[in-house]
Design a protein around this motif. Structure first.
Motif: not given
Length: 100
Positions: A67-89
């Motif tokens: 998870r990475r915040l791209y805005s702090e006010h208001p807090p907004r996040a974007e998500y990305e699969l990790t290598s472990k998550g990509k294995e679920l592909g």
């Protein structure tokens, strides 16, 4: 809250993490790359925002997504699969092939 099977079987342990409704669909939608919370909410028709948030938090705790915040006010996040998550592909692909 994820279902607990109380078994040491690898299948049961895996289902405790990814067996909840919506989790594999979130993985499916993250496979192409980074997505914002609102994008996921729009693509997963019928999911409540609190459920999406809960699933993403659980997946982050288990190092499937980052998870990475791209805005702090208001807090907004974007998500990305990790290598472990990509294995679920592989699993998502197999389910898609079976479902076809």
């Amino acid at each position: 809250m994820p279902k607990r099977y109380g078994q040491s079987c690898p299948v049961a342990k895996t289902l405790e993490l990814i067996g909840d409704r919506w989790t594999l669909l979130i993985v499916r939608d993250l496979l192409p790359g980074t997505r914002r919370f609102q994008d996921l909410l729009s693509s997963l028709s019928g999911i409540a925002p609190n459920i999406l948030s809960d699933r993403l938090k659980l997946m982050e705790e288990h190092a499937l997504v980052s998870r990475r915040l791209y805005s702090e006010h208001p807090p907004r996040a974007e998500y990305e699969l990790t290598s472990k998550g990509k294995e679920l592909g592989v699993i998502v692909g197999a389910l898609a092939a079976w479902g076809s």
